[in-house]
Scaffold this motif. Structure first.
Motif, PDB file in Angstrom:
ATOM      1  N   VAL A  62     -18.285  65.202 -46.288  1.00 13.05           N
ATOM      2  CA  VAL A  62     -17.865  63.837 -46.587  1.00 13.05           C
ATOM      3  C   VAL A  62     -17.772  63.337 -47.865  1.00 13.05           C
ATOM      4  CG1 VAL A  62     -18.470  61.514 -45.891  1.00 13.05           C
ATOM      5  CG2 VAL A  62     -19.045  63.320 -44.470  1.00 13.05           C
ATOM      6  N   TRP A  63     -16.747  62.977 -48.455  1.00 15.66           N
ATOM      7  CA  TRP A  63     -16.515  62.443 -49.736  1.00 15.66           C
ATOM      8  C   TRP A  63     -16.608  61.046 -49.582  1.00 15.66           C
ATOM      9  CZ3 TRP A  63     -16.808  65.754 -53.830  1.00 15.66           C
ATOM     10  CH2 TRP A  63     -16.670  67.100 -53.448  1.00 15.66           C
ATOM     11  N   LEU A  64     -17.462  60.122 -50.367  1.00 20.28           N
ATOM     12  CA  LEU A  64     -17.436  58.634 -50.285  1.00 20.28           C
ATOM     13  C   LEU A  64     -17.253  58.207 -51.726  1.00 20.28           C
ATOM     14  CD1 LEU A  64     -21.083  59.103 -48.783  1.00 20.28           C
ATOM     15  CD2 LEU A  64     -19.041  57.891 -47.663  1.00 20.28           C
ATOM     16  N   PRO A  65     -16.276  57.186 -51.874  1.00 18.83           N
ATOM     17  CA  PRO A  65     -15.767  56.704 -52.976  1.00 18.83           C
ATOM     18  C   PRO A  65     -16.959  55.837 -53.671  1.00 18.83           C
ATOM     19  CG  PRO A  65     -14.107  56.394 -51.494  1.00 18.83           C
ATOM     20  CD  PRO A  65     -15.163  57.046 -50.719  1.00 18.83           C
TER      21      PRO A  65
ATOM     22  N   ALA B 192      -9.768  61.036 -51.267  1.00 14.48           N
ATOM     23  CA  ALA B 192     -10.919  60.039 -51.503  1.00 14.48           C
ATOM     24  C   ALA B 192     -10.924  59.126 -52.737  1.00 14.48           C
ATOM     25  CB  ALA B 192     -12.548  60.663 -51.168  1.00 14.48           C
ATOM     26  N   ALA B 193     -10.583  60.029 -53.860  1.00 11.81           N
ATOM     27  CA  ALA B 193     -10.370  59.279 -55.054  1.00 11.81           C
ATOM     28  C   ALA B 193      -9.271  58.693 -55.142  1.00 11.81           C
ATOM     29  CB  ALA B 193     -10.484  60.566 -56.336  1.00 11.81           C
ATOM     30  N   GLU B 194      -7.962  58.840 -54.943  1.00 11.16           N
ATOM     31  CA  GLU B 194      -6.811  58.235 -54.894  1.00 11.16           C
ATOM     32  C   GLU B 194      -6.698  57.140 -54.061  1.00 11.16           C
ATOM     33  OE1 GLU B 194      -3.665  61.097 -55.142  1.00 11.16           O
ATOM     34  OE2 GLU B 194      -4.389  62.020 -57.205  1.00 11.16           O
ATOM     35  N   GLU B 195      -7.076  57.439 -52.714  1.00  9.91           N
ATOM     36  CA  GLU B 195      -7.003  56.178 -51.695  1.00  9.91           C
ATOM     37  C   GLU B 195      -8.073  55.328 -51.811  1.00  9.91           C
ATOM     38  OE1 GLU B 195      -6.475  57.881 -47.909  1.00  9.91           O
ATOM     39  OE2 GLU B 195      -4.557  58.842 -48.270  1.00  9.91           O
ATOM     40  N   GLY B 196      -9.231  55.810 -52.070  1.00 12.77           N
ATOM     41  CA  GLY B 196     -10.364  54.965 -51.928  1.00 12.77           C
ATOM     42  C   GLY B 196     -10.981  55.028 -50.501  1.00 12.77           C
TER      43      GLY B 196
ATOM     44  N   LYS C 262     -18.816  52.531 -54.194  1.00  5.39           N
ATOM     45  CA  LYS C 262     -19.088  51.311 -53.382  1.00  5.39           C
ATOM     46  C   LYS C 262     -18.031  50.291 -53.667  1.00  5.39           C
ATOM     47  CE  LYS C 262     -23.774  52.449 -51.892  1.00  5.39           C
ATOM     48  NZ  LYS C 262     -25.311  52.084 -51.640  1.00  5.39           N
ATOM     49  N   ASN C 263     -17.789  49.851 -54.901  1.00  7.30           N
ATOM     50  CA  ASN C 263     -16.786  48.805 -55.342  1.00  7.30           C
ATOM     51  C   ASN C 263     -15.411  49.300 -55.020  1.00  7.30           C
ATOM     52  OD1 ASN C 263     -16.665  50.533 -57.435  1.00  7.30           O
ATOM     53  ND2 ASN C 263     -16.866  48.912 -58.999  1.00  7.30           N
ATOM     54  N   ALA C 264     -15.009  50.826 -54.870  1.00  6.82           N
ATOM     55  CA  ALA C 264     -13.822  51.228 -54.900  1.00  6.82           C
ATOM     56  C   ALA C 264     -13.401  51.556 -53.253  1.00  6.82           C
ATOM     57  CB  ALA C 264     -13.538  52.652 -55.529  1.00  6.82           C
ATOM     58  N   TRP C 265     -14.196  51.509 -52.453  1.00  2.71           N
ATOM     59  CA  TRP C 265     -13.929  51.742 -50.903  1.00  2.71           C
ATOM     60  C   TRP C 265     -12.994  50.837 -50.563  1.00  2.71           C
ATOM     61  CZ3 TRP C 265     -17.153  50.358 -45.984  1.00  2.71           C
ATOM     62  CH2 TRP C 265     -16.762  51.205 -45.017  1.00  2.71           C
ATOM     63  N   ASN C 266     -11.909  51.336 -49.833  1.00  2.09           N
ATOM     64  CA  ASN C 266     -10.905  50.577 -49.217  1.00  2.09           C
ATOM     65  C   ASN C 266     -11.157  50.266 -47.650  1.00  2.09           C
ATOM     66  OD1 ASN C 266     -10.314  52.838 -47.825  1.00  2.09           O
ATOM     67  ND2 ASN C 266      -8.088  53.154 -48.553  1.00  2.09           N
ATOM     68  N   HIS C 267     -12.366  50.409 -47.579  1.00  2.79           N
ATOM     69  CA  HIS C 267     -12.786  50.099 -46.001  1.00  2.79           C
ATOM     70  C   HIS C 267     -12.111  50.966 -44.725  1.00  2.79           C
ATOM     71  CE1 HIS C 267     -15.319  47.018 -47.197  1.00  2.79           C
ATOM     72  NE2 HIS C 267     -14.601  46.791 -48.040  1.00  2.79           N
ATOM     73  N   ARG C 268     -11.524  52.144 -45.287  1.00  5.86           N
ATOM     74  CA  ARG C 268     -11.040  53.052 -44.231  1.00  5.86           C
ATOM     75  C   ARG C 268     -11.866  54.449 -44.352  1.00  5.86           C
ATOM     76  NH1 ARG C 268      -5.618  51.655 -46.838  1.00  5.86           N
ATOM     77  NH2 ARG C 268      -4.730  50.094 -45.454  1.00  5.86           N
ATOM     78  N   VAL C 269     -11.804  55.048 -42.967  1.00  6.43           N
ATOM     79  CA  VAL C 269     -12.074  56.572 -42.987  1.00  6.43           C
ATOM     80  C   VAL C 269     -10.786  57.238 -42.891  1.00  6.43           C
ATOM     81  CG1 VAL C 269     -12.964  58.308 -41.382  1.00  6.43           C
ATOM     82  CG2 VAL C 269     -14.290  56.298 -42.165  1.00  6.43           C
ATOM     83  N   HIS C 270     -10.703  58.224 -43.537  1.00  6.30           N
ATOM     84  CA  HIS C 270      -9.426  59.224 -43.373  1.00  6.30           C
ATOM     85  C   HIS C 270     -10.211  60.553 -43.161  1.00  6.30           C
ATOM     86  CE1 HIS C 270      -5.401  60.560 -45.257  1.00  6.30           C
ATOM     87  NE2 HIS C 270      -5.547  61.210 -44.402  1.00  6.30           N
ATOM     88  N   ALA C 271     -10.240  60.894 -42.074  1.00  8.19           N
ATOM     89  CA  ALA C 271     -10.582  62.379 -41.464  1.00  8.19           C
ATOM     90  C   ALA C 271      -9.547  63.105 -41.640  1.00  8.19           C
ATOM     91  CB  ALA C 271     -11.529  62.085 -40.143  1.00  8.19           C
ATOM     92  N   LEU C 272     -10.048  64.626 -41.870  1.00 12.72           N
ATOM     93  CA  LEU C 272      -8.781  65.615 -42.148  1.00 12.72           C
ATOM     94  C   LEU C 272      -9.040  66.573 -40.994  1.00 12.72           C
ATOM     95  CD1 LEU C 272      -8.788  65.530 -45.965  1.00 12.72           C
ATOM     96  CD2 LEU C 272      -7.309  64.322 -44.421  1.00 12.72           C
TER      97      LEU C 272
ATOM     98  N   VAL D 116     -12.967  56.768 -47.289  1.00  8.89           N
ATOM     99  CA  VAL D 116     -14.005  58.118 -47.056  1.00  8.89           C
ATOM    100  C   VAL D 116     -13.207  59.148 -46.414  1.00  8.89           C
ATOM    101  CG1 VAL D 116     -15.973  58.608 -45.613  1.00  8.89           C
ATOM    102  CG2 VAL D 116     -15.805  56.317 -46.682  1.00  8.89           C
ATOM    103  N   THR D 117     -13.372  60.508 -46.878  1.00  7.30           N
ATOM    104  CA  THR D 117     -12.688  61.574 -46.300  1.00  7.30           C
ATOM    105  C   THR D 117     -13.705  62.458 -45.572  1.00  7.30           C
ATOM    106  OG1 THR D 117     -12.691  62.623 -48.216  1.00  7.30           O
ATOM    107  CG2 THR D 117     -10.724  61.419 -47.820  1.00  7.30           C
ATOM    108  N   ALA D 118     -13.448  63.223 -44.815  1.00 10.36           N
ATOM    109  CA  ALA D 118     -14.374  64.140 -44.070  1.00 10.36           C
ATOM    110  C   ALA D 118     -13.663  65.411 -43.482  1.00 10.36           C
ATOM    111  CB  ALA D 118     -15.027  63.632 -42.940  1.00 10.36           C
TER     112      ALA D 118
END
Length: 613
Positions: A116-119, A161-165, A121-131, A167-169
């Motif tokens: 899991v990669w977590l942006p 995770a970095a470009e979208e903001g 806390k102030n950069a999170w776009n409140h989405r999970v983008h699982a791969l 959480v990726t997994a």
């Protein structure tokens, strides 16, 4: 959006007649007063969603730090940066129980790995983008920079995770040994527990644990959760849509390898060479020349050559009747090294028609392989005319793209020696025994493994009941290349036909599930036409994911998409397996199956000249 506080995965499922009940898991629910997790070793004790989950690693990475190891993105695009694009929290989880067995045996597993990669806390776009993962989607547990997302511009998880903001997994599917060897126990029997983890449980754990971790880390649950996967990840995406739709708001399945059984069919051309051509395969130049001849015969639109075949259903090209392709010694007019003998031309028709139990093929004028579903002597579909034939172009492939057919036959027959030398087992390794099979034996192995998959549930194309997806409110966007030499588009359209028949027809199904077939596209965002001057339109990097988000969050239908060719020489048009396209850029409307882009007037290279019919 879905706020899931307690989820039960599948209840009971039957795998090889063994009933398995999976546990209901409650994601952490964090109130405003509850301290959030820190990105340090305290997470190893603070994050305990259940007794099976262990935090193996927590590490803070900084923007511009180099990747600890190269990602697949660098393997394909060496010039792309191998540095983190933002500050991230990198977490590795292990979810037990594993699969017991002898140490070092591919069927032995310590559990399901999740990264899991977590942006910030102030950069999170409140989405999970699982791969999802490519191929067998396993054996990458030690790939420390995440797996490549084939669906979002070939980007690894930390870059997304970095470009979208978001959480990726990713997950290793519970199998640390790459390839199909995990599915066979040392005694040759099927690894039931391993199939369970690979097919379903790893995807469930990925969804639930990623959202639980995000909720605990940020102090609130994600507003939206998405799953995206290509190839093997496209297969995983269909599993998610069928069995876990409540966990996601939207799902993208790209060039899905929905039938692992069909890998056996990729051996058919090689068996044709062994049986019909005395073991001497046509050269790469011959294959490209005859495939280019098919393009030239079938790509005419408004009296002009488009460069690729828009609708293969209408293509009846037959090299056995093409004097310009046949060698002079066989009654043709071609005196170059790219000419084909009559025997080679007939093999080409067999390759395009598909796997039969007796090596037969009808006249393309009567049945070109696209006229009817598999029936009678034909067991599976063939390669598309006018495209590349992967299994006969070994010099164009790289290891991950080699056919898994031999290893799948080994599983079907319970004999590891049938597989390639890469197939490993505690009792014996592969010895390419598949090369001794007859056409009938190859077809029987196909049917045997197909029956096995109906029990294990490994291939999602068995399940055409999408009631849970419909009820959940989630959206499924599926995209396939018409000229894909790895994921058989006819099998995918046949699956969609069965879904429509079961779920109320196109109007009903397309409210939540849309599939698009892209003419000229191969197994990725590049040209699959055997014509170096072709430059067919393909989805832009990230276009499909953005379209899914707009469909879910704004109600904008993906039917509004237009696909455009990459600029000649651009990075998106470069792929080390396939030639770089040099043709003119063009655009086409994205047409939801069963409609296709149909020319009506104007410039044949402009989307506005076509309608979906």
């Amino acid at each position: 959006m879905k706020y899931v506080t307690r989820t039960c995965y599948l209840g009971q499922i039957s795998i090889l007649s063994v009933a398995i009940t999976l546990t209901c898991v409650s994601p952490n629910v964090v109130s405003a007063a509850t301290p959030t997790l820190g990105c340090d070793d305290s997470m190893k004790t603070a994050f305990k969603p259940d007794g099976n989950t262990t935090v193996l690693l927590v590490k803070k990475v900084k923007k511009d730090d180099p990747y600890p190891s190269p990602s697949k993105e660098q393997q394909i695009f060496p010039n792309r940066p191998a540095r983190f694009a933002a500050d991230l929290c990198w977490v590795k989880l292990l979810v037990g129980p594993g699969v017991p067995g002898p140490t070092g045996a591919p069927s032995t597993s310590r559990g399901i790995g999740i990264e899991v990669w977590l942006p910030e806390k102030n950069a999170w776009n409140h989405r999970v983008h699982a791969l999802g993962g490519g191929g067998w989607a396993n054996g990458y547990e030690e790939t420390v920079v995440g797996r490549m997302s084939v669906g979002n511009g070939n980007l690894p998880a930390p870059r997304i995770a970095a470009e979208e903001g978001a959480v990726t997994a990713t997950t290793d599917s519970g199998q640390q040994y790459a390839g199909a060897s995990f599915a066979m126990n040392p005694d040759g029997t099927v690894n039931v527990a391993g199939w369970r983890d690979w097919s379903y449980r790893s995807l469930y754990e990925q969804a639930v644990k990623t959202k639980a971790l995000a909720t605990a880390y940020y102090g609130s649950p994600p507003n939206y959760s998405y799953f995206e996967g290509g190839s093997g990840g496209g297969r995983q995406a269909l599993h998610v849509a069928q069995n876990l739709p409540e966990q996601y708001d939207g799902i993208v399945s790209i060039r899905a390898g929905a039938s692992t059984t069909s890998d056996i069919a990729q051996l058919y051309p090689e068996l044709l060479v062994l049986r019909d051509l005395g073991g001497k395969a046509p050269s790469r130049e011959q294959l490209e020349a005859v495939s280019a001849a098919a393009v030239a015969a079938c790509d005419i639109v408004a009296g002009q050559h488009l460069g690729f075949i828009l609708d293969i259903r209408r293509c009846r090209y037959d090299p056995t009747k093409d004097a310009a392709v046949l060698c002079r010694s066989d009654g043709g007019t071609n005196g170059t090294p790219t000419c084909m003998t009559s025997a080679q031309a007939l093999v080409m028709n067999k390759v395009w028609y598909g796997l039969t139990i007796d090596g037969s093929v009808p006249d393309p004028a009567l049945d070109n392989g696209w006229d009817a579903p598999v029936t009678g002597v034909r067991i599976w579909y063939g390669y598309p005319r006018g495209g590349y034939i992967r299994s006969l172009q070994g010099d164009l492939t790289w290891p991950e793209m080699k056919s898994g057919g031999p290893d799948i036959i080994a599983l079907a027959l319970g004999n590891p020696k049938i597989g390639t030398p890469d197939f490993k087992n505690a009792t014996a390794n592969g010895e390419d025994g598949w090369k001794t099979l007859t056409y009938a034996e190859l077809a029987a192995a196909y049917q045997s493994f197909r029956a096995m998959q109906s029990e294990t549930g490994g291939d999602p194309d068995y399940n055409s009941d999408l009631t849970r997806l419909k009820i959940s409110g989630a959206k499924l966007l599926q995209v396939n290349g018409l000229h894909d030499p790895s994921a058989w588009v006819q099998g995918l359209t046949e699956y969609y036909d069965r879904v429509m028949a079961k779920m109320g027809g196109p109007a009903s199904v397309q409210a939540y599930y849309k599939m698009f077939v892209v003419p000229g596209m191969s197994h990725g965002y590049f040209s699959g036409a055997a014509n170096p001057n072709a430059n067919p339109p393909v989805p832009a990097d990230g276009q499909l994911y953005r379209a899914l988000v707009d469909w879910v969050e704004k109600g904008v239908s993906p039917d509004s998409m237009v696909f455009t060719s990459p600029a000649p020489g651009s990075e998106s048009s470069v792929y080390k397996i396939y030639p770089h396209p040099h043709g003119p850029q063009m655009s086409l409307p994205a047409c939801a199956y069963p409609t296709v882009a149909t020319y009506f007037s104007g410039d044949i290279f402009k989307a506005q000249s076509y309608k979906c019919r």
